[in-house]
Design a protein around this motif. Structure first.
Motif, PDB file in Angstrom:
ATOM      1  N   PRO A 269      42.454 -67.164  -5.694  1.00 39.84           N
ATOM      2  CA  PRO A 269      43.707 -66.805  -5.025  1.00 39.84           C
ATOM      3  C   PRO A 269      44.073 -65.352  -5.328  1.00 39.84           C
ATOM      4  N   TYR A 270      44.670 -64.685  -4.361  1.00 36.25           N
ATOM      5  CA  TYR A 270      45.095 -63.301  -4.574  1.00 36.25           C
ATOM      6  C   TYR A 270      46.222 -62.964  -3.611  1.00 36.25           C
ATOM      7  N   VAL A 271      46.901 -61.878  -3.888  1.00 29.66           N
ATOM      8  CA  VAL A 271      47.973 -61.384  -3.025  1.00 29.66           C
ATOM      9  C   VAL A 271      47.408 -60.196  -2.264  1.00 29.66           C
ATOM     10  N   SER A 272      47.534 -60.224  -0.946  1.00 27.88           N
ATOM     11  CA  SER A 272      46.919 -59.174  -0.135  1.00 27.88           C
ATOM     12  C   SER A 272      47.940 -58.398   0.675  1.00 27.88           C
ATOM     13  N   GLY A 273      47.515 -57.227   1.077  1.00 26.27           N
ATOM     14  CA  GLY A 273      48.296 -56.424   2.005  1.00 26.27           C
ATOM     15  C   GLY A 273      49.594 -55.894   1.432  1.00 26.27           C
ATOM     16  N   GLU A 274      50.222 -55.058   2.230  1.00 25.21           N
ATOM     17  CA  GLU A 274      51.497 -54.462   1.831  1.00 25.21           C
ATOM     18  C   GLU A 274      52.626 -55.484   1.846  1.00 25.21           C
ATOM     19  N   ASN A 275      52.456 -56.540   2.636  1.00 23.94           N
ATOM     20  CA  ASN A 275      53.490 -57.574   2.718  1.00 23.94           C
ATOM     21  C   ASN A 275      53.439 -58.538   1.537  1.00 23.94           C
ATOM     22  N   GLY A 276      52.388 -58.443   0.727  1.00 26.35           N
ATOM     23  CA  GLY A 276      52.265 -59.328  -0.426  1.00 26.35           C
ATOM     24  C   GLY A 276      52.036 -60.772  -0.045  1.00 26.35           C
ATOM     25  N   GLU A 277      51.203 -60.995   0.941  1.00 30.10           N
ATOM     26  CA  GLU A 277      50.917 -62.360   1.389  1.00 30.10           C
ATOM     27  C   GLU A 277      49.918 -63.033   0.457  1.00 30.10           C
ATOM     28  N   ASN A 278      50.163 -64.311   0.206  1.00 27.67           N
ATOM     29  CA  ASN A 278      49.221 -65.091  -0.590  1.00 27.67           C
ATOM     30  C   ASN A 278      47.983 -65.364   0.251  1.00 27.67           C
ATOM     31  N   SER A 279      46.826 -65.092  -0.333  1.00 30.29           N
ATOM     32  CA  SER A 279      45.560 -65.300   0.360  1.00 30.29           C
ATOM     33  C   SER A 279      44.612 -66.068  -0.548  1.00 30.29           C
ATOM     34  N   ASP A 280      43.624 -66.669   0.059  1.00 32.56           N
ATOM     35  CA  ASP A 280      42.643 -67.466  -0.676  1.00 32.56           C
ATOM     36  C   ASP A 280      41.235 -67.033  -0.279  1.00 32.56           C
ATOM     37  N   ARG A 281      40.376 -67.024  -1.264  1.00 32.77           N
ATOM     38  CA  ARG A 281      38.968 -66.754  -1.020  1.00 32.77           C
ATOM     39  C   ARG A 281      38.185 -67.844  -1.740  1.00 32.77           C
ATOM     40  N   TYR A 282      37.306 -68.499  -1.031  1.00 35.83           N
ATOM     41  CA  TYR A 282      36.444 -69.525  -1.610  1.00 35.83           C
ATOM     42  C   TYR A 282      35.034 -68.971  -1.621  1.00 35.83           C
ATOM     43  N   ILE A 283      34.380 -69.038  -2.786  1.00 37.30           N
ATOM     44  CA  ILE A 283      33.023 -68.529  -2.908  1.00 37.30           C
ATOM     45  C   ILE A 283      32.160 -69.622  -3.539  1.00 37.30           C
ATOM     46  N   ALA A 284      31.029 -69.896  -2.893  1.00 36.13           N
ATOM     47  CA  ALA A 284      30.086 -70.897  -3.400  1.00 36.13           C
ATOM     48  C   ALA A 284      29.079 -70.222  -4.338  1.00 36.13           C
ATOM     49  N   PHE A 285      28.743 -70.921  -5.403  1.00 37.81           N
ATOM     50  CA  PHE A 285      27.760 -70.448  -6.377  1.00 37.81           C
ATOM     51  C   PHE A 285      26.746 -71.559  -6.609  1.00 37.81           C
ATOM     52  N   ALA A 286      25.518 -71.172  -6.905  1.00 37.05           N
ATOM     53  CA  ALA A 286      24.454 -72.161  -7.128  1.00 37.05           C
ATOM     54  C   ALA A 286      24.737 -73.038  -8.339  1.00 37.05           C
ATOM     55  N   ASN A 287      25.541 -72.533  -9.300  1.00 35.44           N
ATOM     56  CA  ASN A 287      25.891 -73.323 -10.482  1.00 35.44           C
ATOM     57  C   ASN A 287      27.090 -72.694 -11.184  1.00 35.44           C
ATOM     58  N   ARG A 288      27.633 -73.390 -12.161  1.00 30.83           N
ATOM     59  CA  ARG A 288      28.828 -72.952 -12.890  1.00 30.83           C
ATOM     60  C   ARG A 288      28.578 -71.661 -13.660  1.00 30.83           C
ATOM     61  N   CYS A 289      27.388 -71.498 -14.197  1.00 31.48           N
ATOM     62  CA  CYS A 289      27.069 -70.298 -14.955  1.00 31.48           C
ATOM     63  C   CYS A 289      27.222 -69.054 -14.086  1.00 31.48           C
ATOM     64  N   LEU A 290      26.738 -69.109 -12.846  1.00 32.77           N
ATOM     65  CA  LEU A 290      26.852 -67.958 -11.941  1.00 32.77           C
ATOM     66  C   LEU A 290      28.310 -67.674 -11.581  1.00 32.77           C
ATOM     67  N   LEU A 291      29.103 -68.712 -11.444  1.00 32.20           N
ATOM     68  CA  LEU A 291      30.541 -68.541 -11.192  1.00 32.20           C
ATOM     69  C   LEU A 291      31.201 -67.830 -12.374  1.00 32.20           C
ATOM     70  N   ASP A 292      30.933 -68.298 -13.592  1.00 27.36           N
ATOM     71  CA  ASP A 292      31.503 -67.666 -14.784  1.00 27.36           C
ATOM     72  C   ASP A 292      31.028 -66.225 -14.923  1.00 27.36           C
ATOM     73  N   GLN A 293      29.781 -65.972 -14.617  1.00 26.80           N
ATOM     74  CA  GLN A 293      29.236 -64.618 -14.685  1.00 26.80           C
ATOM     75  C   GLN A 293      29.962 -63.688 -13.705  1.00 26.80           C
ATOM     76  N   TYR A 294      30.134 -64.146 -12.491  1.00 24.72           N
ATOM     77  CA  TYR A 294      30.831 -63.360 -11.459  1.00 24.72           C
ATOM     78  C   TYR A 294      32.270 -63.073 -11.888  1.00 24.72           C
TER      79      TYR A 294
END
Length: 148
Positions: A105-130
């Motif tokens: 989750p993050y806040v985007s733009g000048e209006n401060g809108e709540n935004s979401d980004r979902y990213i798939a990883f091959a495993n938990r280790c790669l997610l933690d690394q990122y």
């Protein structure tokens, strides 16, 4: 033989006495979880969890994680500096494993809108690394499988 039996009985008696007086540890609901933490409010908290640097979006989410751990009879986490935590970023990860989806989750733009980004990883280790290498927190536990 008499001394052997007496010694054995004494050892058994002391063992039973110790077991009967041992305190059982109950951790159920010993900590009240904060509720309604905003995943969009960013004030990063760093902690080393099971030997891996974990970035939390804010202190409220970090506090909830600690409450959950205490309620499961696990030791609470301690926050640390980003520099110290980064010493525990995963360096190498296996190529296989269970696919996970991280919610960022993050806040985007000048209006401060709540935004979401979902990213798939091959495993938990790669997610933690990122997460660790990019100073970006994923909210809550990742879901298993592909992203929605």
């Amino acid at each position: 033989m008499g001394i052997y039996r007496l010694s054995l009985l004494l050892v058994l008696f002391v063992g039973v006495l110790h077991l009967s007086t041992a305190q059982t540890r109950s951790c159920a609901r010993t900590c009240n979880v904060f509720y309604r933490c905003s995943p969009y409010y960013t004030e990063l908290v760093y902690a080393v969890v099971d030997g891996v640097c974990r970035v939390y979006q804010n202190g409220c989410i970090f506090g909830n994680e600690n409450c959950t751990r205490v309620n499961q009879c696990q030791s609470p986490l301690s926050s640390t500096s980003a520099e110290k935590c980064k010493e525990f970023c995963p360096r190498r990860c296996p190529s296989g494993g269970q696919e996970v989806c991280g919610w960022f989750p993050y806040v985007s733009g000048e209006n401060g809108e709540n935004s979401d980004r979902y990213i798939a990883f091959a495993n938990r280790c790669l997610l933690d690394q990122y997460s660790c290498q990019n100073d970006i927190a994923y909210a809550y536990e990742p879901t298993l499988g592909p992203c929605p």
